[in-house]
Structures are given as C-alpha cells and as structure tokens.
Scaffold this active site. Structure first.
Site, PDB file in Angstrom:
ATOM      1  N   CYS A   1     -59.670  -6.483  20.611  1.00 22.50           N
ATOM      2  CA  CYS A   1     -58.433  -7.142  21.059  1.00 22.50           C
ATOM      3  C   CYS A   1     -58.687  -8.619  21.350  1.00 22.50           C
ATOM      4  CB  CYS A   1     -57.899  -6.450  22.303  1.00 22.50           C
ATOM      5  SG  CYS A   1     -56.391  -7.179  22.970  1.00 22.50           S
TER       6      CYS A   1
ATOM      7  N   HIS B   1     -52.580  -7.469  27.992  1.00 22.58           N
ATOM      8  CA  HIS B   1     -53.355  -6.638  27.068  1.00 22.58           C
ATOM      9  C   HIS B   1     -52.500  -5.516  26.468  1.00 22.58           C
ATOM     10  CE1 HIS B   1     -56.311  -4.053  25.274  1.00 22.58           C
ATOM     11  NE2 HIS B   1     -55.733  -3.058  25.933  1.00 22.58           N
TER      12      HIS B   1
ATOM     13  N   GLN C   1     -24.565   9.273  20.845  1.00 20.34           N
ATOM     14  CA  GLN C   1     -24.862  10.100  22.019  1.00 20.34           C
ATOM     15  C   GLN C   1     -24.724  11.578  21.646  1.00 20.34           C
ATOM     16  OE1 GLN C   1     -26.189   9.442  24.816  1.00 20.34           O
ATOM     17  NE2 GLN C   1     -25.963   7.220  25.155  1.00 20.34           N
TER      18      GLN C   1
ATOM     19  N   CYS D   1     -56.700 -10.588  23.336  1.00 25.02           N
ATOM     20  CA  CYS D   1     -55.996 -11.092  24.520  1.00 25.02           C
ATOM     21  C   CYS D   1     -56.993 -11.687  25.513  1.00 25.02           C
ATOM     22  CB  CYS D   1     -55.165  -9.981  25.162  1.00 25.02           C
ATOM     23  SG  CYS D   1     -56.101  -8.917  26.275  1.00 25.02           S
TER      24      CYS D   1
ATOM     25  N   ASP E   1     -29.011  -4.793  26.095  1.00 26.37           N
ATOM     26  CA  ASP E   1     -28.341  -3.498  26.230  1.00 26.37           C
ATOM     27  C   ASP E   1     -26.995  -3.766  26.906  1.00 26.37           C
ATOM     28  OD1 ASP E   1     -28.925  -3.912  28.866  1.00 26.37           O
ATOM     29  OD2 ASP E   1     -30.381  -2.290  29.027  1.00 26.37           O
TER      30      ASP E   1
ATOM     31  N   CYS F   1     -59.432  -9.289  27.374  1.00 25.39           N
ATOM     32  CA  CYS F   1     -60.516  -8.743  26.550  1.00 25.39           C
ATOM     33  C   CYS F   1     -61.525  -9.805  26.113  1.00 25.39           C
ATOM     34  CB  CYS F   1     -59.930  -8.041  25.329  1.00 25.39           C
ATOM     35  SG  CYS F   1     -58.999  -6.563  25.752  1.00 25.39           S
TER      36      CYS F   1
HETATM   37 ZN   LIG Z   1     -56.807  -7.015  25.194  1.00 26.17          ZN
END
Ligand SMILES: [Zn+2]
Length: 374
Positions: free
Chosen positions: A303, A334, A187, A305, A92, A308
C-alpha cells in the site's frame, strides 16, 4: 443521450465496466464513493482526499439540511466550492436517515416530519424539499426521496412504503428542473414479488438517469442480500448505472459487482479505522491487539498510503491504544486507499476479462483475519 455507457462485460459473471459522465468529470465504474456525511469524509483533510483521488463522494442531504442548512449552500453556490472539492458529488435524499436516525418521525404521503433530537425543531422533508436541497448542494447525481422500512417488516407494510416511494419518485422527477442526474430507488424489502413490481414500475417511467437498490444492508442475511441484489440488477436496464446503497464490506462489493452492480458507498473504511481495524491485502487486521506492539513492519507493504509508507505497525498500534486522533486519521486513509485500490483492481480485471479469477482469488482473503492475527 445517456450519461452512462457500459464498455466491457465479464465472461461467466454479470460484472461490467463502464463510464458515468457528470458535470465534474467522467467516472469509471464499478466505483466506490467515500461517505462525506457532513461535508467531510471523517478525519480526512482535503489534501488527503486529493491524494486518494476518488472520482466521487457521497454527501448526506439529511445532515446538511440540518446543519449548516440550505441557505449556506445557496450563498456559496453549492457544496463543491464550500468544501473545496472539485470532483463529482452524489447526494442521498435523506430518506434513510429519517428512518434510521430521527426521533418522533411521522411519515405520510406528503412527506416525512421529524425531529433530530427530542425538543429539537420539527423538520419536514418532502420529495420536493429533498430535491431543492440536493440542487442547492449542487449535486451531480441526486436521489429521489424514498420511504425505508425495517428488513424484518411484514409484506403489507413493505408494500405501502414501496408504493409511496413510487409516488415520491414521480414527484421528485417533476421537481428536478434543469439540474444534475436523478436516480430512482427500487424498494420492496425482502419480498421478491415487491422487488419485481418496484423495478417494473420505476423503469416504466421516462427520465431517470440511473437506479439505486435501496433497503438492503439494514440487517438482513448475506445470502438474502445477494439474492435480492441479483434479482433487482437483472430487472434494471442495461444502459443505466446501478447503485447498491450503503454496501458494504470488500466481500459485499465483490459479490455485488459479480451480480451487475456499478456503484457503492459505505462508512466502513472510516468507521472501522476509528476502532483500530483495517483491511490489508493479506486479510483483516485488528491493531488493538498486543501482538503488534513490537512489529517493525508496515501495515501493508503493497500500500502507498502514509500509514504504510511512513510508520511501523508498532507505532500505529500505539496510536490506537492511546486513542490518538492521528491513529484514526491514518488508518482511515489506509482503509480508503484499500477500497479505492480494490475498485481499480476490479475494473482492470473486468477489462482483461479476468474478473471471475479475481473474485475467486480475493474472496477467501478479504473478510478473514490476516494469518497471525486470528
Ligand atoms: Zn496503507
């Protein structure tokens, strides 16, 4: 030749799937960019990020300009090498942080002068300085400096800021040189007439590689945000990427994709994790609640990850209650996985021309509490 191409459009929706090419890879859109504010996605190691594999991170020019400073990036040849990230980076311009974080700021046509903290050094951010910093970072996609205003500001103030943003966009374009891509920022606050003027003015200027929709997600109502997003997206060229800055929740993303937006960033996945709050495929979960104390089941059985696949809800609840940094780290990973997977699902649905069905199926779930967690 444009670095962006739309390859599939959904039926019954403005949703579209495309490909954005940068010097660090091709990015399938719609895409979510995790926020790497200070050269780090909070709590996440490079190894975690590589497993998550988002094609693009967002880095904040304002923060990196203040610390470590432009000299470090010049010495190291950019942020990629310095932090070890090999995929794309979008920066940005610093405009939003000057508006939302800085103390004692003054903004005139030349640029913004501000102090990060009271008694801190006075920093000047002009369109040219912002571009120089983004070039030193080695950004793949840069943003023009814009003048942000409150969601509740009056028409006259919004118009002054918008017109300044347009002048700064031209100066940013002149300063870009041989560098990465550069997006302009539409904008106009909550005013339809200003949003129309802003989109018309910026799309009449040759040379922008994409367009961001700025000044939303700053406290306006959801319906207003969705209406303005729909309006601005409809005014932007078909063959350029559209980036809704700072948005948002999974529901915000579903709704904005439906209205034709391609790119998103938000701090929510890591910020919510800090407070024990997570998204799952069955709804939102607050792991601070005592009802998780004895639950010997994963957070989200769908999931992949580490939180999990390796831990029970009971253990994660304990980490959150004990304010262990590992709890924040695991839940952030996660939540980031949840976002990346949401975007994968969205892209697959658009390609299969099933986005409308996906939106209908996910909308009732994404922002309500998981059954049993109310
Ligand atoms: Zn997860």
């Amino acid at each position: 030749m444009s670095a962006f191409a739309v390859h599939t459009r959904a039926t019954g929706s403005q949703a579209r799937a495309g490909l954005l090419s940068t010097a660090h890879g091709a990015i399938e859109t719609p895409v979510f960019m995790p926020v790497g504010t200070r050269g780090t996605v909070r709590t996440q190691t490079l190894g975690q990020l590589e497993r998550l594999a988002p094609p693009m991170l967002l880095a904040n020019t304002y923060h990196l300009l203040l610390r470590p400073g432009i000299e470090v990036f010049e010495r190291f040849g950019g942020l990629h090498r310095w932090m070890g990230w090999t995929r794309s980076i979008l920066t940005d311009s610093g405009g939003f942080q000057v508006f939302s974080l800085a103390t004692s700021r003054t903004i005139d046509d030349e640029g913004a002068a501000f102090q990060e903290v009271v008694d801190g050094p006075r920093v000047v951010l002009t369109p040219e300085r912002s571009i120089a910093m983004q070039r030193a970072i080695g950004s793949d996609v840069m943003m023009v400096l814009d003048h942000c205003v409150e969601a509740t500001c009056e028409h006259a103030e919004a118009q002054v800021a918008m017109e300044r943003t347009h002048r700064w966009a031209r100066r940013s374009l002149a300063a870009r040189g041989e560098s990465g891509q550069l997006f302009a920022i539409v904008q106009g606050a909550r005013f339809e007439d200003l949003r129309r003027i802003s989109a018309a003015e910026l799309t009449s200027i040759e040379g922008f590689d994409g367009y961001a929709i700025g000044g939303l997600a700053v406290g306006e109502e959801r319906a207003e945000r969705e209406d303005l997003t729909e309006l601005v997206a409809s005014l932007l060229p078909e063959d350029r990427p559209r980036y809704l800055m700072g948005v948002g929740t999974p529901l915000d993303i579903l709704e904005a994709v439906h209205r034709g937006v391609d790119m998103f960033d938000c701090i929510l996945p890591t910020a919510w994790a800090q407070h024990g709050r997570v998204f799952t495929m069955r709804g939102k979960v607050d792991l601070r609640k005592g009802l998780h104390r004895f639950v010997d089941a994963p957070l989200d059985e769908t999931c992949e990850c580490e939180a999990c696949t390796r831990h029970s809800r009971s253990y994660l609840h304990h980490l959150v209650k004990a304010r262990e940094p590992l709890g924040w780290q695991l839940l952030a990973e996660h939540n980031l996985h949840f976002y990346v997977r949401l975007m994968t699902d969205i892209r697959a649905a658009i390609r299969a021309d099933a986005f409308v069905a996906l939106r209908e199926a996910r909308r009732p779930i994404v922002m309500t509490e998981e059954p049993g967690d109310e």
